[in-house]
Design a protein around this motif. Structure first.
Motif, PDB file in Angstrom:
ATOM      1  N   ILE A   1      -1.628  -6.616  -1.364  1.00 29.81           N
ATOM      2  CA  ILE A   1      -2.885  -5.728  -1.397  1.00 29.81           C
ATOM      3  C   ILE A   1      -3.908  -6.580  -1.536  1.00 29.81           C
ATOM      4  O   ILE A   1      -5.128  -6.336  -0.804  1.00 29.81           O
TER       5      ILE A   1
ATOM      6  N   ARG B   1       1.003  -1.198   0.001  1.00 34.61           N
ATOM      7  CA  ARG B   1      -0.007  -0.059  -0.155  1.00 34.61           C
ATOM      8  C   ARG B   1       0.741   1.348   0.003  1.00 34.61           C
ATOM      9  O   ARG B   1       2.060   1.213   0.497  1.00 34.61           O
TER      10      ARG B   1
ATOM     11  N   ASP C   1      -4.209   2.315  -1.122  1.00 29.30           N
ATOM     12  CA  ASP C   1      -4.658   0.790  -0.649  1.00 29.30           C
ATOM     13  C   ASP C   1      -4.411  -0.196  -2.022  1.00 29.30           C
ATOM     14  O   ASP C   1      -3.842  -1.147  -1.595  1.00 29.30           O
TER      15      ASP C   1
END
Length: 145
Positions: free
Chosen positions: A109, A15, A65
């Protein structure tokens, strides 16, 4: 059409950290970002609307993110033709080089968020003209193919 988030990371597959302003470097990408360099995916874009869609599906995610460098409102990035050019802020100009990407393995992720929309929604570009960009800056399409 405007920038709502700018983010970078020192390591790929993680992220990104959000910042209020950054420098886009010609033929390199976002300063200090692990993905920057002399290739066709120097900077990545994702629409805030795509991130909102992921949130609506129950994912606990926010800007950075999905490892995107720049999030915007008002632009349907996945339908911007390859070769399209956009001005960010006063000086920076990028050219779309790739829409979506193939993920060969599930990254951090995916495991943290439960899904990754970058393969479907992310867009990549090279920096034709560098310059400072800030959250709130206008994004203008200046050329289409």
């Amino acid at each position: 059409m405007k920038i709502v988030s700018i983010a970078y990371s020192k390591k790929k597959g993680t992220r990104k950290t959000c910042v209020q302003e950054a420098l886009l470097i010609k033929e390199h990408g976002l300063e200090n970002d692990a993905h920057a360099g002399p290739w066709h995916r120097q900077v990545s874009f994702l629409s805030a609307e795509a991130i909102d869609w992921a949130k609506d599906k129950g994912l606990d995610v926010g800007f950075g993110d999905f490892a995107e460098n720049i999030s915007t409102t008002g632009i349907d990035w996945k339908n911007a033709p390859i070769g399209s050019r956009f001005r960010l802020g006063k000086e920076a100009v990028v050219e779309i080089t790739q829409i979506g990407k193939e993920c060969h393995k599930k990254c951090a992720i995916y495991y943290q968020a439960g899904d990754c929309i970058m393969p479907r929604e992310g867009v990549f570009a090279r920096v034709l003209n560098g310059g400072s960009i800030s959250v709130g800056d206008a994004v203008e399409q200046i050329d289409t193919v």
